[in-house]
Scaffold this motif. Structure first.
Motif, PDB file in Angstrom:
ATOM      1  N   THR A  14       0.838  -1.205   0.000  1.00  0.00           N
ATOM      2  CA  THR A  14       0.000   0.000   0.000  1.00  0.00           C
ATOM      3  C   THR A  14       0.868   1.247   0.000  1.00  0.00           C
ATOM      4  OG1 THR A  14      -1.699  -1.191   1.248  1.00  0.00           O
ATOM      5  CG2 THR A  14      -1.839   1.212   1.205  1.00  0.00           C
ATOM      6  N   LEU A  15       1.842   1.268   0.870  1.00  0.00           N
ATOM      7  CA  LEU A  15       2.704   2.446   0.973  1.00  0.00           C
ATOM      8  C   LEU A  15       3.528   2.633  -0.294  1.00  0.00           C
ATOM      9  CD1 LEU A  15       3.597   4.757   2.741  1.00  0.00           C
ATOM     10  CD2 LEU A  15       5.310   3.263   3.773  1.00  0.00           C
ATOM     11  N   LEU A  16       4.056   1.535  -0.844  1.00  0.00           N
ATOM     12  CA  LEU A  16       4.862   1.622  -2.062  1.00  0.00           C
ATOM     13  C   LEU A  16       4.047   2.168  -3.229  1.00  0.00           C
ATOM     14  CD1 LEU A  16       7.470   1.089  -3.617  1.00  0.00           C
ATOM     15  CD2 LEU A  16       6.692  -1.258  -3.995  1.00  0.00           C
ATOM     16  N   ALA A  17       2.842   1.638  -3.415  1.00  0.00           N
ATOM     17  CA  ALA A  17       2.004   2.101  -4.525  1.00  0.00           C
ATOM     18  C   ALA A  17       1.632   3.571  -4.355  1.00  0.00           C
ATOM     19  CB  ALA A  17       0.744   1.244  -4.609  1.00  0.00           C
ATOM     20  N   THR A  18       1.371   3.988  -3.122  1.00  0.00           N
ATOM     21  CA  THR A  18       1.013   5.385  -2.867  1.00  0.00           C
ATOM     22  C   THR A  18       2.195   6.304  -3.136  1.00  0.00           C
ATOM     23  OG1 THR A  18      -0.501   4.584  -1.146  1.00  0.00           O
ATOM     24  CG2 THR A  18      -0.056   6.938  -1.203  1.00  0.00           C
ATOM     25  N   ILE A  19       3.386   5.890  -2.736  1.00  0.00           N
ATOM     26  CA  ILE A  19       4.588   6.686  -2.996  1.00  0.00           C
ATOM     27  C   ILE A  19       4.867   6.795  -4.490  1.00  0.00           C
ATOM     28  CG2 ILE A  19       7.108   6.716  -2.741  1.00  0.00           C
ATOM     29  CD1 ILE A  19       6.705   5.512   0.060  1.00  0.00           C
ATOM     30  N   LEU A  20       4.650   5.700  -5.226  1.00  0.00           N
ATOM     31  CA  LEU A  20       4.951   5.685  -6.659  1.00  0.00           C
ATOM     32  C   LEU A  20       4.030   6.606  -7.462  1.00  0.00           C
ATOM     33  CD1 LEU A  20       5.722   1.904  -7.314  1.00  0.00           C
ATOM     34  CD2 LEU A  20       7.326   3.827  -7.336  1.00  0.00           C
ATOM     35  N   MET A  21       2.914   7.008  -6.881  1.00  0.00           N
ATOM     36  CA  MET A  21       2.033   7.929  -7.605  1.00  0.00           C
ATOM     37  C   MET A  21       2.732   9.246  -7.912  1.00  0.00           C
ATOM     38  SD  MET A  21      -1.823   7.549  -6.056  1.00  0.00           S
ATOM     39  CE  MET A  21      -1.399   8.511  -4.597  1.00  0.00           C
ATOM     40  N   LEU A  22       3.592   9.693  -7.009  1.00  0.00           N
ATOM     41  CA  LEU A  22       4.230  10.996  -7.196  1.00  0.00           C
ATOM     42  C   LEU A  22       5.156  11.021  -8.414  1.00  0.00           C
ATOM     43  CD1 LEU A  22       4.719  13.867  -6.342  1.00  0.00           C
ATOM     44  CD2 LEU A  22       6.347  13.062  -4.632  1.00  0.00           C
ATOM     45  N   PRO A  23       6.144  10.117  -8.530  1.00  0.00           N
ATOM     46  CA  PRO A  23       6.965  10.156  -9.753  1.00  0.00           C
ATOM     47  C   PRO A  23       6.153   9.888 -11.009  1.00  0.00           C
ATOM     48  CG  PRO A  23       7.461   8.194  -8.435  1.00  0.00           C
ATOM     49  CD  PRO A  23       6.627   9.101  -7.588  1.00  0.00           C
ATOM     50  N   ALA A  24       5.122   9.044 -10.897  1.00  0.00           N
ATOM     51  CA  ALA A  24       4.288   8.774 -12.076  1.00  0.00           C
ATOM     52  C   ALA A  24       3.568  10.043 -12.536  1.00  0.00           C
ATOM     53  CB  ALA A  24       3.282   7.675 -11.755  1.00  0.00           C
ATOM     54  N   ASP A  25       3.073  10.813 -11.585  1.00  0.00           N
ATOM     55  CA  ASP A  25       2.375  12.050 -11.943  1.00  0.00           C
ATOM     56  C   ASP A  25       3.327  13.114 -12.458  1.00  0.00           C
ATOM     57  OD1 ASP A  25      -0.197  11.213 -11.430  1.00  0.00           O
ATOM     58  OD2 ASP A  25      -0.215  11.895  -9.360  1.00  0.00           O
ATOM     59  N   LEU A  26       4.548  13.139 -11.941  1.00  0.00           N
ATOM     60  CA  LEU A  26       5.521  14.121 -12.410  1.00  0.00           C
ATOM     61  C   LEU A  26       5.989  13.806 -13.829  1.00  0.00           C
ATOM     62  CD1 LEU A  26       7.691  14.655  -9.194  1.00  0.00           C
ATOM     63  CD2 LEU A  26       6.015  16.235 -10.191  1.00  0.00           C
ATOM     64  N   LEU A  27       6.122  12.514 -14.123  1.00  0.00           N
ATOM     65  CA  LEU A  27       6.622  12.105 -15.442  1.00  0.00           C
ATOM     66  C   LEU A  27       5.525  12.054 -16.490  1.00  0.00           C
ATOM     67  CD1 LEU A  27       9.070   9.261 -14.326  1.00  0.00           C
ATOM     68  CD2 LEU A  27       9.682  11.536 -15.165  1.00  0.00           C
ATOM     69  N   ALA A  28       4.338  11.567 -16.094  1.00  0.00           N
ATOM     70  CA  ALA A  28       3.253  11.394 -17.069  1.00  0.00           C
ATOM     71  C   ALA A  28       1.911  11.600 -16.392  1.00  0.00           C
ATOM     72  CB  ALA A  28       3.336  10.010 -17.712  1.00  0.00           C
ATOM     73  N   PRO A  29       1.575  12.836 -16.031  1.00  0.00           N
ATOM     74  CA  PRO A  29       0.314  13.076 -15.328  1.00  0.00           C
ATOM     75  C   PRO A  29      -0.897  12.697 -16.178  1.00  0.00           C
ATOM     76  CG  PRO A  29       1.303  15.146 -16.056  1.00  0.00           C
ATOM     77  CD  PRO A  29       2.329  14.072 -16.288  1.00  0.00           C
ATOM     78  N   ALA A  30      -1.882  12.116 -15.512  1.00  0.00           N
ATOM     79  CA  ALA A  30      -3.146  11.722 -16.141  1.00  0.00           C
ATOM     80  C   ALA A  30      -2.975  10.652 -17.211  1.00  0.00           C
ATOM     81  CB  ALA A  30      -3.861  12.937 -16.729  1.00  0.00           C
ATOM     82  N   SER A  31      -1.827   9.976 -17.214  1.00  0.00           N
ATOM     83  CA  SER A  31      -1.601   8.907 -18.193  1.00  0.00           C
ATOM     84  C   SER A  31      -2.214   7.600 -17.699  1.00  0.00           C
ATOM     85  CB  SER A  31      -0.104   8.715 -18.421  1.00  0.00           C
ATOM     86  OG  SER A  31       0.517   8.219 -17.245  1.00  0.00           O
ATOM     87  N   LEU A  32      -2.280   6.636 -18.603  1.00  0.00           N
ATOM     88  CA  LEU A  32      -2.811   5.322 -18.242  1.00  0.00           C
ATOM     89  C   LEU A  32      -1.921   4.654 -17.205  1.00  0.00           C
ATOM     90  CD1 LEU A  32      -4.927   3.114 -18.723  1.00  0.00           C
ATOM     91  CD2 LEU A  32      -3.494   2.245 -20.587  1.00  0.00           C
ATOM     92  N   GLY A  33      -0.604   4.793 -17.356  1.00  0.00           N
ATOM     93  CA  GLY A  33       0.316   4.185 -16.400  1.00  0.00           C
ATOM     94  C   GLY A  33       0.153   4.771 -14.999  1.00  0.00           C
ATOM     95  N   ALA A  34       0.057   6.109 -14.927  1.00  0.00           N
ATOM     96  CA  ALA A  34      -0.154   6.750 -13.631  1.00  0.00           C
ATOM     97  C   ALA A  34      -1.486   6.325 -13.046  1.00  0.00           C
ATOM     98  CB  ALA A  34      -0.097   8.269 -13.779  1.00  0.00           C
ATOM     99  N   GLY A  35      -2.488   6.155 -13.900  1.00  0.00           N
ATOM    100  CA  GLY A  35      -3.792   5.716 -13.435  1.00  0.00           C
ATOM    101  C   GLY A  35      -3.759   4.318 -12.863  1.00  0.00           C
ATOM    102  N   MET A  36      -3.003   3.422 -13.481  1.00  0.00           N
ATOM    103  CA  MET A  36      -2.918   2.048 -13.000  1.00  0.00           C
ATOM    104  C   MET A  36      -2.259   1.980 -11.623  1.00  0.00           C
ATOM    105  SD  MET A  36      -4.489   0.119 -15.131  1.00  0.00           S
ATOM    106  CE  MET A  36      -5.626   1.512 -15.197  1.00  0.00           C
TER     107      MET A  36
END
Length: 384
Positions: free
Chosen positions: A211-233
């Motif tokens: 849970t903590l890992l997935a929540t932390i990974l949202m930040l780099p995902a949003d910085l690199l590709a906000p609103a993308s399918l990968g960030a959404g997953m």
């Protein structure tokens, strides 16, 4: 007594500012108040809620909790007053944006979070408390997000304000995952024991880590590709993990005690917000505002109210139960969350206005009802 312990000063400031900031925003929405030319009212609103309102609540909780974690005394008296004044100076500077030079507004407002992070670092290192040092990193990331918003307010990089919002929302989600993951199951387990109930919380370390890992990974995902399918997953996975975690805490057993169930409701809003965030790239019916306000009004608002009411009675020597006549605070903040999300989905202006009024009423009622408790000595005669 307001300067005797951090939660006293900062929780009262949180309640007052939570009501005032949204009341000002409602006046803007209704056309009763206008900002100076060149200032984006939505940007001011999001900044003041994410980087004004939330940090006050964080300071009240964190500085109080660190005293328990380390055994060292918390800031009190003039040092606490100085820290509170620094936060208040940021709010006044932001209110005077357009009249003060933007660089001066930024300099004043940007000073609070680094100061809080530096103080936390000093105390935790002095106590050898390495377990909680990651919270200093969380504060540092939040401070960096505030820099992004001020770069937009300065007119240098118009798109970075949006990134600053994402940094705040993702970072606060991490903070709720960490703190909520500690206090909600612990408080629930203790309450079940006091009620002589046979149920016990199921702790699942691997699920907590995922849970903590997935929540932390949202930040780099949003910085690199906000609103993308990968960030959404990633957000979708985080939301599912949070939901499974919440089910393991068995909050339904606490329905008779509002001081307990409000924390479970707040965490449920967190899980729902991340699920909606994950579904947004897949659905044309959803836009980012839906998960923004599910997280902001639902999760953040509810958990802040829940934690402030519980910490206040616990740290002033009172029984761990909701004060008589204050349950409307919980219903009002819940109504604000439901109405605000519904307003985003339906586009109905009356829902938006009703949500703002419910929020203002919830935090104003907290400030009025809890101010006497926060400003008086503990009822058990103990220091604090």
């Amino acid at each position: 007594m307001l300067l005797a312990y951090p939660f006293r000063l900062f929780f009262l400031l949180t309640g007052i500012f939570g009501a005032v900031a949204v009341l000002v925003w409602l006046a803007v929405l209704l056309g009763w108040l206008q900002f100076p030319a060149g200032i984006s009212p939505p940007l001011w609103h999001s900044h003041e809620m994410l980087y004004g309102f939330v940090p006050a609540a964080i300071a009240g909780f964190l500085l109080t909790a660190m005293a328990n974690w380390t055994g060292l005394p918390p800031p009190s008296g003039y040092p606490l007053l100085a820290l509170g004044a620094l936060w208040l100076a940021g709010r006044l500077a932001m209110a005077l944006t357009g009249w003060l030079p933007n660089w001066l507004v930024a300099a004043i407002d940007l000073s609070f979070l680094p100061t809080l992070a530096f103080y936390a670092l000093l105390i935790l290192r002095r106590a050898g408390n390495s377990r909680n040092l990651p919270l200093v990193a969380v504060l540092a990331v939040l401070a960096a997000g505030n820099v992004l918003m001020h770069l937009t307010l300065l007119g240098l990089t118009p798109t970075l304000g949006y990134m600053g919002e994402l940094v705040a929302l993702d970072t606060i989600a991490v903070l709720m995952a960490v703190i909520g993951g500690r206090i909600i199951p612990a408080f629930t387990d203790n309450w079940l024991i006091r009620q002589h109930k046979p149920q016990r919380i199921r702790r699942q370390p691997r699920l907590d880590q995922a849970t903590l890992l997935a929540t932390i990974l949202m930040l780099p995902a949003d910085l690199l590709a906000p609103a993308s399918l990968g960030a959404g997953m990633i957000a979708l996975a985080a939301g599912l993990f949070h939901l499974l975690r919440l089910c393991g805490w068995q909050g339904w057993h606490t329905w008779r005690e509002p001081l307990m169930w409000i924390l479970h409701v707040g965490y449920a809003w967190l899980a729902l917000a991340l699920l909606l965030k994950g579904l947004t790239p897949l659905s044309a019916a959803l836009d980012t505002s839906v998960w923004y306000h599910t997280l902001g009004v639902g999760a953040i608002g509810t958990l802040i109210i829940g934690v402030m009411t519980r910490v206040t009675v616990g740290h002033t020597g009172r029984p761990l139960t909701l004060l008589r006549g204050t349950q409307p605070i919980y219903w009002l903040v819940s109504a604000a969350a439901v109405l605000r999300v519904s307003a985003t989905l339906s586009g109905a202006p009356w829902m938006l206005y009703a949500a703002a009024l419910a929020w203002v009423a919830a935090f104003a009622l907290f400030a009025v009802r809890y101010a006497p408790i926060l400003s008086r000595p503990r009822v058990d005669g103990q220091p604090g």
